[in-house]
Write a protein that holds these residues in place. Sequence first.
Motif, PDB file in Angstrom:
ATOM      1  N   ALA A 144      -3.733   3.920  -6.189  1.00 57.77           N
ATOM      2  CA  ALA A 144      -4.600   3.592  -5.054  1.00 57.77           C
ATOM      3  C   ALA A 144      -5.830   2.882  -5.596  1.00 57.77           C
ATOM      4  O   ALA A 144      -6.012   2.769  -6.807  1.00 57.77           O
TER       5      ALA A 144
ATOM      6  N   ARG B  15       0.831  -1.210   0.000  1.00 60.52           N
ATOM      7  CA  ARG B  15       0.000   0.000   0.000  1.00 60.52           C
ATOM      8  C   ARG B  15       0.865   1.259   0.000  1.00 60.52           C
ATOM      9  O   ARG B  15       0.611   2.211  -0.753  1.00 60.52           O
TER      10      ARG B  15
ATOM     11  N   ASN C 208      -6.726  -1.466   3.298  1.00 59.73           N
ATOM     12  CA  ASN C 208      -7.603  -0.351   3.657  1.00 59.73           C
ATOM     13  C   ASN C 208      -8.738  -0.753   4.585  1.00 59.73           C
ATOM     14  O   ASN C 208      -9.107   0.003   5.479  1.00 59.73           O
ATOM     15  N   LYS C 209      -9.325  -1.912   4.375  1.00 62.67           N
ATOM     16  CA  LYS C 209     -10.538  -2.296   5.105  1.00 62.67           C
ATOM     17  C   LYS C 209     -10.302  -3.267   6.251  1.00 62.67           C
ATOM     18  O   LYS C 209     -11.200  -3.550   7.013  1.00 62.67           O
TER      19      LYS C 209
ATOM     20  N   GLN D  64      -7.444  -3.328  -0.956  1.00 64.77           N
ATOM     21  CA  GLN D  64      -8.707  -3.452  -0.229  1.00 64.77           C
ATOM     22  C   GLN D  64      -8.488  -4.079   1.147  1.00 64.77           C
ATOM     23  O   GLN D  64      -9.046  -3.623   2.144  1.00 64.77           O
TER      24      GLN D  64
ATOM     25  N   HIS E 266      -7.734   0.397   8.512  1.00 68.09           N
ATOM     26  CA  HIS E 266      -9.020   1.007   8.854  1.00 68.09           C
ATOM     27  C   HIS E 266      -9.980  -0.156   9.030  1.00 68.09           C
ATOM     28  O   HIS E 266     -10.484  -0.692   8.051  1.00 68.09           O
TER      29      HIS E 266
END
Length: 159
Positions: A40, A31, A98-99, A95, A103
């Motif tokens: 991104a 990332r 990020n998920k 993904q 986060h």
Amino acid sequence: METQGGYVDFVGGELSGYVNAMLTDGVVQVRALCEFLGLACGKDGLGLGDARKRRHDDIGIELYRSAAGPLQRVTRQQLESAFPGVSANLVRTLQVANKSLLHITAKLELAAGDLDAMESLGGVMRQIVEMFLYTPLGMAMPAPSFSTSVDRRGRSQMN
């Protein structure tokens, strides 16, 4: 990859704590490299797109200069042209980063092929950085601190 009690266990057994930490670090590093290069998840979260506008203290590839001038952010089209098919694996890895890792949300469900998608980026990310950063700067990419080979799927194999 198994789901046990709602938790994802990437690698089971006595080494799981060590290996899971290595996998997590790899996902986060992918990332970070994507953001540095200018890539991104797209706005829809499904495709590969441009990284957000840089903050005043962000470091990105466009801050580096070759004899021809500043380097440009890498586009999805450039990446796909040089590394066909890699975008899907990058998107899935982004993904997860990020998920799930950076986060935490309840919306991420890992599929059976996700670990393979993330693992396949091991050798490819090094090639991407070499092609879009080191080569335009006229520099040789530093050798890794350990020896690796890349299998037919683009995955790094430590020797």
